[in-house]
Every structure is written in structure tokens, then in C-alpha cells.
Design a protein around this motif. Structure first.
Motif, PDB file in Angstrom:
ATOM      1  N   UNK A  38      -0.786  41.383 -36.678  1.00 15.22           N
ATOM      2  CA  UNK A  38      -2.235  41.163 -36.738  1.00 15.22           C
ATOM      3  C   UNK A  38      -2.601  39.748 -36.344  1.00 15.22           C
ATOM      4  N   UNK A  39      -1.837  38.797 -36.837  1.00 21.85           N
ATOM      5  CA  UNK A  39      -2.057  37.392 -36.535  1.00 21.85           C
ATOM      6  C   UNK A  39      -1.812  37.132 -35.050  1.00 21.85           C
ATOM      7  N   UNK A  40      -0.801  37.780 -34.494  1.00 22.02           N
ATOM      8  CA  UNK A  40      -0.486  37.645 -33.069  1.00 22.02           C
ATOM      9  C   UNK A  40      -1.655  38.145 -32.223  1.00 22.02           C
ATOM     10  N   UNK A  41      -2.186  39.322 -32.564  1.00 21.69           N
ATOM     11  CA  UNK A  41      -3.285  39.882 -31.780  1.00 21.69           C
ATOM     12  C   UNK A  41      -4.547  39.029 -31.876  1.00 21.69           C
ATOM     13  N   UNK A  42      -4.803  38.463 -33.055  1.00 21.03           N
ATOM     14  CA  UNK A  42      -5.951  37.559 -33.202  1.00 21.03           C
ATOM     15  C   UNK A  42      -5.801  36.351 -32.295  1.00 21.03           C
ATOM     16  N   UNK A  43      -4.597  35.785 -32.264  1.00 24.46           N
ATOM     17  CA  UNK A  43      -4.334  34.621 -31.421  1.00 24.46           C
ATOM     18  C   UNK A  43      -4.476  34.995 -29.950  1.00 24.46           C
ATOM     19  N   UNK A  44      -3.931  36.161 -29.559  1.00 29.71           N
ATOM     20  CA  UNK A  44      -4.039  36.603 -28.167  1.00 29.71           C
ATOM     21  C   UNK A  44      -5.506  36.788 -27.769  1.00 29.71           C
ATOM     22  N   UNK A  45      -6.309  37.358 -28.674  1.00 29.02           N
ATOM     23  CA  UNK A  45      -7.737  37.558 -28.401  1.00 29.02           C
ATOM     24  C   UNK A  45      -8.431  36.220 -28.186  1.00 29.02           C
ATOM     25  N   UNK A  46      -8.128  35.277 -29.057  1.00 30.28           N
ATOM     26  CA  UNK A  46      -8.737  33.959 -28.960  1.00 30.28           C
ATOM     27  C   UNK A  46      -8.283  33.252 -27.672  1.00 30.28           C
ATOM     28  N   UNK A  47      -7.020  33.423 -27.303  1.00 30.12           N
ATOM     29  CA  UNK A  47      -6.504  32.808 -26.077  1.00 30.12           C
ATOM     30  C   UNK A  47      -7.131  33.443 -24.838  1.00 30.12           C
ATOM     31  N   UNK A  48      -7.461  34.719 -24.953  1.00 29.38           N
ATOM     32  CA  UNK A  48      -8.116  35.415 -23.844  1.00 29.38           C
ATOM     33  C   UNK A  48      -9.537  34.873 -23.665  1.00 29.38           C
ATOM     34  N   UNK A  49     -10.220  34.627 -24.793  1.00 30.54           N
ATOM     35  CA  UNK A  49     -11.568  34.034 -24.737  1.00 30.54           C
ATOM     36  C   UNK A  49     -11.528  32.646 -24.095  1.00 30.54           C
ATOM     37  N   UNK A  50     -10.481  31.890 -24.397  1.00 29.05           N
ATOM     38  CA  UNK A  50     -10.359  30.534 -23.844  1.00 29.05           C
ATOM     39  C   UNK A  50      -9.892  30.552 -22.389  1.00 29.05           C
ATOM     40  N   UNK A  51      -9.467  31.732 -21.925  1.00 26.00           N
ATOM     41  CA  UNK A  51      -9.038  31.843 -20.529  1.00 26.00           C
ATOM     42  C   UNK A  51      -7.581  31.482 -20.284  1.00 26.00           C
ATOM     43  N   UNK A  52      -6.770  31.444 -21.343  1.00 26.35           N
ATOM     44  CA  UNK A  52      -5.347  31.086 -21.187  1.00 26.35           C
ATOM     45  C   UNK A  52      -4.486  32.294 -20.826  1.00 26.35           C
ATOM     46  N   UNK A  53      -4.929  33.465 -21.276  1.00 29.63           N
ATOM     47  CA  UNK A  53      -4.196  34.694 -20.953  1.00 29.63           C
ATOM     48  C   UNK A  53      -5.204  35.750 -20.520  1.00 29.63           C
ATOM     49  N   UNK A  54      -4.729  36.742 -19.794  1.00 27.95           N
ATOM     50  CA  UNK A  54      -5.571  37.903 -19.497  1.00 27.95           C
ATOM     51  C   UNK A  54      -4.766  39.141 -19.822  1.00 27.95           C
TER      52      UNK A  54
END
Length: 94
Positions: A38-54
Motif C-alpha cells: 500500500x505504501x509502495x503504491x501511494x509513493x508510485x502515485x505521488x511520483x507519477x503526479x510529480x512526473x518521475x514515473x509513468x
């Protein structure tokens, strides 16, 4: 531009995605399951918002249905390189 301070978790995720595109559970396994999914997915979502991952949905279907794959973006690579050089200079001082 400003300073994009990456969290340790973000740095770990980017270091894994730098090697290859992966889906969540794969990233988790690469990180040695030291964080909660859950924590991983939250971080991935936030990183996607920042444009670091897609992310994109994969063609393959696992047991849980289709998998969402994450990949590092150009921006993600840039902030990851910055974070690595900052860490390197900190370690040189130590």
C-alpha cells in the motif's frame, strides 16, 4: 527549477526502475519487501503526479488481472542523477 528532494523510498524505487519497467509487486520484490505494498503504491502515485514515473497497463494478465507497469521518465532520471550526486558528495564528506 528548485531542489527536488527525493525520499529514500523514491530513490530506491527509481534505482529499480532505472534497470527495467516493472509492476508493483515486482518492485516490491526487488526492494526485498522492506515496505508495504500500500505504501509502495501511494509513493508510485505521488511520483507519477510529480512526473518521475509513468504507468501503463500491460497486455499480460496475472492472477490479479492486468498489471500496471511503471517506468522512469526523463524527469525521473534527472532528479535521480541529482540525488545520486548529492549522496555521493555527502558520503565523501563523511
Amino acid at each position: 527549477m528548485g531542489n527536488h528532494n527525493l525520499t529514500l523510498q523514491e530513490i530506491k524505487i527509481l534505482s529499480v526502475l532505472e534497470i527495467d519497467d516493472m509492476y508493483g509487486y515486482q518492485i516490491l520484490k526487488e526492494l526485498g519487501k522492506k515496505i508495504l505494498l500500500g505504501s509502495l503504491y501511494n509513493t508510485l502515485k505521488s511520483m507519477e503526479r510529480k512526473g518521475y514515473v509513468e504507468s501503463k497497463w500491460g497486455e499480460d494478465t496475472g492472477q490479479g488481472g492486468r498489471r500496471k507497469y511503471y517506468k522512469i521518465t526523463g524527469q525521473g532520471e534527472k532528479v535521480f542523477e541529482q540525488a545520486k550526486s548529492e549522496l555521493a558528495s555527502i558520503l565523501k564528506l563523511a
